[in-house]
Write an enzyme that holds these catalytic residues in place. Structure first.
Site, PDB file in Angstrom:
ATOM      1  N   PRO A   6      -0.500   3.207   1.175  1.00 21.86           N
ATOM      2  CA  PRO A   6      -0.855   3.357   1.745  1.00 21.86           C
ATOM      3  C   PRO A   6       0.586   3.568   2.686  1.00 21.86           C
ATOM      4  O   PRO A   6       1.801   2.607   2.864  1.00 21.86           O
ATOM      5  CB  PRO A   6      -1.694   2.770   2.706  1.00 21.86           C
ATOM      6  CG  PRO A   6      -1.938   1.855   1.699  1.00 21.86           C
ATOM      7  CD  PRO A   6      -0.589   1.215   0.637  1.00 21.86           C
ATOM      8  N   GLU A   7       0.652   4.937   4.176  1.00 21.59           N
ATOM      9  CA  GLU A   7       1.402   5.647   4.916  1.00 21.59           C
ATOM     10  C   GLU A   7       1.713   4.047   6.075  1.00 21.59           C
ATOM     11  O   GLU A   7       0.278   3.241   5.944  1.00 21.59           O
ATOM     12  CB  GLU A   7       1.567   6.353   5.224  1.00 21.59           C
ATOM     13  CG  GLU A   7       0.904   7.733   4.283  1.00 21.59           C
ATOM     14  CD  GLU A   7       2.692   7.786   3.617  1.00 21.59           C
ATOM     15  OE1 GLU A   7       3.175   7.735   3.763  1.00 21.59           O
ATOM     16  OE2 GLU A   7       2.272   8.039   1.852  1.00 21.59           O
ATOM     17  N   LYS A  64       3.837  -1.834   7.037  1.00 15.47           N
ATOM     18  CA  LYS A  64       2.683  -1.644   6.173  1.00 15.47           C
ATOM     19  C   LYS A  64       2.373  -3.457   5.416  1.00 15.47           C
ATOM     20  O   LYS A  64       1.300  -3.907   4.893  1.00 15.47           O
ATOM     21  CB  LYS A  64       2.762  -0.929   4.295  1.00 15.47           C
ATOM     22  CG  LYS A  64       3.347  -0.571   4.689  1.00 15.47           C
ATOM     23  CD  LYS A  64       4.078   0.433   3.065  1.00 15.47           C
ATOM     24  CE  LYS A  64       4.040   2.143   4.123  1.00 15.47           C
ATOM     25  NZ  LYS A  64       5.464   3.138   2.124  1.00 15.47           N
ATOM     26  N   ASN A 111       4.718   7.350   0.741  1.00 14.97           N
ATOM     27  CA  ASN A 111       5.362   9.197  -0.485  1.00 14.97           C
ATOM     28  C   ASN A 111       5.066   9.711   0.199  1.00 14.97           C
ATOM     29  O   ASN A 111       5.462  11.163   0.302  1.00 14.97           O
ATOM     30  CB  ASN A 111       4.699   8.766  -1.702  1.00 14.97           C
ATOM     31  CG  ASN A 111       5.469   8.637  -3.363  1.00 14.97           C
ATOM     32  OD1 ASN A 111       6.620   9.083  -2.667  1.00 14.97           O
ATOM     33  ND2 ASN A 111       5.272  10.374  -4.133  1.00 14.97           N
ATOM     34  N   ARG A 142       7.940   7.519  -8.607  1.00 12.43           N
ATOM     35  CA  ARG A 142       6.833   8.237  -7.288  1.00 12.43           C
ATOM     36  C   ARG A 142       6.450   9.788  -7.236  1.00 12.43           C
ATOM     37  O   ARG A 142       7.691  10.770  -7.394  1.00 12.43           O
ATOM     38  CB  ARG A 142       6.786   8.177  -6.273  1.00 12.43           C
ATOM     39  CG  ARG A 142       6.861   6.397  -6.044  1.00 12.43           C
ATOM     40  CD  ARG A 142       6.714   6.016  -4.281  1.00 12.43           C
ATOM     41  NE  ARG A 142       6.574   4.157  -5.148  1.00 12.43           N
ATOM     42  CZ  ARG A 142       5.529   3.662  -4.914  1.00 12.43           C
ATOM     43  NH1 ARG A 142       4.539   4.053  -5.400  1.00 12.43           N
ATOM     44  NH2 ARG A 142       5.655   2.057  -4.690  1.00 12.43           N
TER      45      ARG A 142
END
Length: 293
Positions: A2-3, A51, A165, A250
């Site tokens: 998650p961002e 995060k 990402n 990623r």
């Protein structure tokens, strides 16, 4: 993973459901803290830090959690059916007479003294959505290793906290640089704008149900997840390749025309090929499928 904006939204929902209310249910389903009982204590606040989630509880305690790739916190009205996954994936339950917060697949869950929070989040750089945001410090951190690729530097939460990402790929596009360009090679004027652009993107999306970096309805992202469709600016086929972040590879997206700098060659081990895209001879740009949007 998650961002920062996703974590901010989730923490906001947890805070609204739990803060200021006494816990009537507490169940931490990890061996080390399985016997901990938080019932009878009030939740003081739920604070996101990058995060990470810091759920502060009366008596000087903090429940620290992190979602990593697959975790989630869900909030349900009392008596409502839980829909976050099978019961064996539940790692934490915090409830009061009105709401129940259920943590699914949480890879990080620990109870610590609030005074010791720095032990779990003290390594983080300035938080893009936090009160400690310091653009000058964030830029200094990023430039501290000039040989490091831009994409890797952006994902390193020790430099600045909150970029995942998706924002990595979108920021590199907006800066006109490939994620493999060394930080020290990023032109000074673009480097100077990086912290402000990053903050603007996360702040613009922290209250949105659907993330957008383009401002275009139905075309929410410039490059992330769009390979091999045409670039929204130049119509060149978007490319994708793997890039490490220090822990794992990623998928990383970029436009080979709009972004300058090094990048994996088509057909290289890092490059990815998508359904409908024919194998690409070395030195040729990927050709998108017919009617790609």
């Amino acid at each position: 993973m998650p961002e920062g904006d996703t974590v901010w939204q989730s923490a906001k929902r947890l805070h609204a459901a739990l803060a200021g209310k006494v816990l009537t249910r507490s169940d931490l389903r990890v061996p080390k803290f399985a016997t901990a009982d938080l019932t009878g204590r009030a939740v003081l606040d739920v604070t996101p830090r990058g995060k990470h989630f810091l759920t502060r509880i009366e008596g000087g305690l903090t429940l620290h959690s992190h979602l990593r790739m697959d975790g989630s916190w869900r909030v349900f009205a009392a008596g409502a059916r839980w829909t976050g996954g099978p019961a064996h994936q539940i790692r934490a339950i915090l409830g009061n007479p009105e709401h129940t917060a259920v943590g699914y697949r949480l890879p990080v869950l620990e109870l610590l003294r609030t005074a010791d929070e720095d032990r779990v989040v003290g390594h983080l750089g300035p938080d893009l959505l936090g009160p400690d945001w310091d653009p000058d410090q964030a830029l200094a951190n990023l430039l501290g290793d000039p040989a490091r690729p831009l994409g890797e530097a952006l994902l390193d939460q020790r430099n600045l906290a909150g970029i995942g990402n998706v924002y990595k790929s979108e920021l590199c596009f907006l800066l006109g640089a490939t994620p493999w360009l060394p930080m020290g090679a990023l032109p000074a004027d673009r480097a100077a704008k990086l912290p402000a652009v990053a903050k603007k993107l996360l702040e613009a999306n922290r209250d949105r149900p659907i993330r957008s970096t383009t401002g275009r309805r139905g075309q929410d992202l410039f490059v992330y997840g769009r390979a091999p469709r045409p670039c929204l600016r130049c119509r060149t086929s978007i490319r994708v390749a793997d890039q490490g972040d220090g822990s794992r590879e990623r998928p990383t997206y970029w436009c080979p025309h709009c972004q300058t700098g090094p990048a994996p060659a088509p057909g290289s081990p890092a490059a990815r090929r998508h359904p409908g895209q024919a194998p690409t001879p070395p030195g040729k740009a990927p050709v998108p499928p017919d009617k790609a949007q």
